[in-house]
Each structure stands twice: as structure tokens, then as C-alpha cells.
Design a protein around this motif. Structure first.
Motif, PDB file in Angstrom:
ATOM      1  N   TRP A  37       0.840  -1.201   0.000  1.00  0.00           N
ATOM      2  CA  TRP A  37       0.000   0.000   0.000  1.00  0.00           C
ATOM      3  C   TRP A  37       0.871   1.245   0.000  1.00  0.00           C
ATOM      4  CZ3 TRP A  37      -5.231   0.480   2.873  1.00  0.00           C
ATOM      5  CH2 TRP A  37      -6.061  -0.592   2.536  1.00  0.00           C
ATOM      6  N   HIS A  38       0.413   2.270  -0.730  1.00  0.00           N
ATOM      7  CA  HIS A  38       1.112   3.554  -0.795  1.00  0.00           C
ATOM      8  C   HIS A  38       2.570   3.355  -1.213  1.00  0.00           C
ATOM      9  CE1 HIS A  38      -2.252   5.698   1.057  1.00  0.00           C
ATOM     10  NE2 HIS A  38      -2.354   4.693   1.909  1.00  0.00           N
ATOM     11  N   VAL A  39       2.755   2.590  -2.280  1.00  0.00           N
ATOM     12  CA  VAL A  39       4.090   2.354  -2.824  1.00  0.00           C
ATOM     13  C   VAL A  39       4.134   2.973  -4.218  1.00  0.00           C
ATOM     14  CG1 VAL A  39       5.823   0.646  -3.457  1.00  0.00           C
ATOM     15  CG2 VAL A  39       4.293   0.211  -1.519  1.00  0.00           C
ATOM     16  N   ASP A  40       4.874   4.033  -4.397  1.00  0.00           N
ATOM     17  CA  ASP A  40       4.947   4.724  -5.678  1.00  0.00           C
ATOM     18  C   ASP A  40       6.210   4.333  -6.444  1.00  0.00           C
ATOM     19  OD1 ASP A  40       2.564   6.026  -5.283  1.00  0.00           O
ATOM     20  OD2 ASP A  40       3.473   7.834  -4.460  1.00  0.00           O
ATOM     21  N   LYS A  41       6.036   4.199  -7.746  1.00  0.00           N
ATOM     22  CA  LYS A  41       7.119   3.835  -8.663  1.00  0.00           C
ATOM     23  C   LYS A  41       7.674   2.458  -8.303  1.00  0.00           C
ATOM     24  CE  LYS A  41      11.173   5.571 -11.066  1.00  0.00           C
ATOM     25  NZ  LYS A  41      12.279   6.557 -11.099  1.00  0.00           N
ATOM     26  N   SER A  42       6.998   1.423  -8.819  1.00  0.00           N
ATOM     27  CA  SER A  42       7.418   0.069  -8.465  1.00  0.00           C
ATOM     28  C   SER A  42       7.332  -0.870  -9.653  1.00  0.00           C
ATOM     29  CB  SER A  42       6.570  -0.465  -7.305  1.00  0.00           C
ATOM     30  OG  SER A  42       5.199  -0.431  -7.635  1.00  0.00           O
ATOM     31  N   LEU A  43       8.115  -1.950  -9.574  1.00  0.00           N
ATOM     32  CA  LEU A  43       8.150  -3.001 -10.580  1.00  0.00           C
ATOM     33  C   LEU A  43       8.005  -4.343  -9.873  1.00  0.00           C
ATOM     34  CD1 LEU A  43       8.703  -4.107 -13.463  1.00  0.00           C
ATOM     35  CD2 LEU A  43      11.153  -4.019 -12.893  1.00  0.00           C
ATOM     36  N   ILE A  44       6.982  -5.128 -10.284  1.00  0.00           N
ATOM     37  CA  ILE A  44       6.732  -6.446  -9.692  1.00  0.00           C
ATOM     38  C   ILE A  44       6.813  -7.472 -10.811  1.00  0.00           C
ATOM     39  CG2 ILE A  44       5.050  -7.909  -8.518  1.00  0.00           C
ATOM     40  CD1 ILE A  44       3.924  -5.390  -7.215  1.00  0.00           C
ATOM     41  N   THR A  45       7.737  -8.455 -10.701  1.00  0.00           N
ATOM     42  CA  THR A  45       7.908  -9.471 -11.726  1.00  0.00           C
ATOM     43  C   THR A  45       8.013 -10.858 -11.098  1.00  0.00           C
ATOM     44  OG1 THR A  45      10.306  -9.089 -11.715  1.00  0.00           O
ATOM     45  CG2 THR A  45       9.033  -7.921 -13.372  1.00  0.00           C
ATOM     46  N   ASN A  46       7.414 -11.844 -11.762  1.00  0.00           N
ATOM     47  CA  ASN A  46       7.557 -13.253 -11.364  1.00  0.00           C
ATOM     48  C   ASN A  46       7.195 -13.491  -9.895  1.00  0.00           C
ATOM     49  OD1 ASN A  46       8.810 -14.148 -13.964  1.00  0.00           O
ATOM     50  ND2 ASN A  46      10.413 -12.725 -13.292  1.00  0.00           N
TER      51      ASN A  46
END
Length: 281
Positions: free
Chosen positions: A55-64
Motif C-alpha cells: 500500500w502507498h508504494v509509488d514507482k514500483s516493478l513487480i515481476t515473477n
């Protein structure tokens, strides 16, 4: 960028406020709000078990990554996110966000997923189970969607869809400015109470499609035999391939088709009652 690798975190807010961090093979175990109020976070090969982990996490990349059933409401209030190659078993992901890209992701419980998302890009996504995905979304582009969730796309604005197969109920209700290309929509009451809908090379099944629509355009579309009472109280410009079962009380416009089973114009038709129905010879 700091790297956190091969670790587990549990309890409440164990990674609160981290930034410029890459998580590799990290598990967020039982607890709440594992990653909260953070910025510039990458997550690869991670597993999320506890509630509200992102929550409230700006500018992120989630993979695999993998979100277990218990990680319900996992991602809210997090702008500028990219997610790829991920499996999600939890409901109610993605709320109140902007600038979201989703690619090659499978949602096994899409209940109330994607609510109030602005500037959403979807590519090769599978939705299963649940109700009301994409509620109140704006500025959405979809390329490749396999959906078996109910009541998809309601109260949405500025939506463009390509190459979708949707089996649902009550899709595209109360929507505005929607264009759909090369897609299949199976379900009752498609497009009711909407404005500025355009469908190109699409196939539809299910009863009573496209009623109470303002400015409906259909180009090279086909309809199954169960599509009856079509276009009631609608403004429609339609070029339909094949035969359609029944047209009921369209308000205005022009409908061209290869054949029509029956046309119902009764005392309940609204004015101006001047829709032209043309059967190709």
C-alpha cells in the motif's frame, strides 16, 4: 539500489518506508502491511502471504511474483506501477491508483479487482471468478484479455479493448467513450445505459444487448441466435454481418444486416422513432 535477498518478513509493517530497494526471493508472511509508504521498489520472485502487503508504494516493478489467497486487498494507493509474469490468487487488488501497466498476469479470483484506476494498460491478462472488475476506471487500453468474471467494465470512461474474450453478465454498463476491436463478448445486457460505444469486428451472444445506449456504432459485427430484443431505446448505427433474431424499439439511426427474424415496434417506442432497418438483398 539496495538489494534484500532470500529473506522472510512477518508481523506488522516490517518494511515500512523503504525506498530505492530491490527485493529478490523475499517472502512477506502472515501479518499486515508488509510494504507500506515506500518508493522506487522492485520485487522479483517474491511471495506475498499476509494482508495488505503493498500500500502507498509509488514507482514500483513487480515481476515473477505470487500473491496467495490471504494477501487480499494487496495493492492499493500505489501509483506508477508495472507488474509482469505474476500469478494472483487473492481478491480485491488494485484500488485508487494511477499509471498502472499489467502484462502476462493471471488473476484466479478477480473479485472487485481494478477499482478506480486511471491510466491503466493491460496486455495478455486472465481473469477468473469474482465480480465487478474494472469498476470506475478511466483511460484504459487492453490488448489481450481472457475474462470469466461477472459484471466487467461498469462506470468506466475512455476504454479501448483489443483481442478480448469475455464471458460475463452485464458488461459495459454506464460507460462512456468505449471502443472494442476483434473481440468476443458472451453475456446478457451488454452496454446498457452507456454513451459513445463503438464495436468493430466483434461477436456477441446473450439476450437483450445494447439497450438504452446513446450513440452506439457497430461495424462488421455478428450476433448469436440468443440475442433478442436488441437496441431498445437506443440510438444506433449498425452494419451487422449475418442474421439477427429480434430488434425492439430502437429510437433512431440505421441498422443494416443480412437478415432479421422479427422487428418489434410497439406503443412503448420512444420518439423520434425513425430508425431505418435495411436487410441486404
Amino acid at each position: 539500489m539496495e538489494i534484500i535477498k532470500d529473506k522472510s518478513f512477518g508481523g506488522e509493517r516490517p518494511l515500512f518506508g523503504i525506498h530505492d530497494t530491490r527485493l529478490e526471493n523475499v517472502t512477506i508472511t502472515e501479518g499486515e502491511s508488509g510494504i507500506k509508504c515506500c518508493r522506487n521498489i522492485e520485487s522479483d520472485g517474491c511471495r506475498f502471504i499476509g494482508k495488505y502487503p503493498w500500500w502507498h508504494v509509488d514507482k514500483s516493478l513487480i515481476t515473477n511474483c505470487y500473491f496467495e489467497v490471504g494477501s487480499r486487498s494487496a495493492i492499493w494507493y500505489s501509483n506508477d506501477m508495472v507488474m509482469r509474469d505474476t500469478i494472483i490468487d487473492a481478491p480485491k487488488l488494485f484500488r485508487e491508483m494511477e499509471n498502472v501497466e499489467i502484462e502476462n498476469v493471471r488473476f484466479n479470483d478477480a473479485d472487485e479487482t481494478f477499482w478506480r484506476i486511471k491510466n491503466l494498460r493491460i496486455k495478455n491478462v486472465v481473469l477468473r471468478e469474482g465480480t465487478y472488475p474494472f469498476m470506475f476506471c478511466e483511460d484504459v487500453i487492453v490488448d489481450g484479455l481472457d475474462c470469466q468474471s461477472k459484471y466487467i467494465f461498469q462506470y468506466c470512461k475512455n476504454v479501448e479493448v483489443h483481442n478480448a474474450k469475455v464471458t460475463t453478465k452485464d458488461s459495459f454498463w454506464e460507460c462512456e467513450n468505449v471502443t472494442v476491436y476483434d473481440s468476443e463478448l458472451n453475456g446478457e445486457y451488454i452496454g446498457w445505459h452507456s454513451k459513445n460505444l463503438r464495436f468493430v469486428r466483434c461477436h456477441f451472444t446473450g439476450e437483450q444487448p445494447f439497450c438504452y445506449v446513446k450513440n452506439l456504432v457497430l461495424e462488421d459485427c455478428t450476433f448469436g441466435p440468443d440475442c433478442d430484443r436488441m437496441f431498445e431505446d437506443s440510438e444506433v448505427q449498425a452494419d451487422i454481418r449475418g442474421t439477427i433474431t429480434n430488434i425492439k424499439n430502437p429510437i433512431t439511426g440505421r441498422i443494416v444486416c443480412d437478415g432479421v427474424g422479427s422487428v418489434t415496434i410497439d406503443e412503448h417506442v420512444l420518439q423520434p422513432n425513425n430508425c431505418e432497418i435495411v436487410v441486404r438483398s
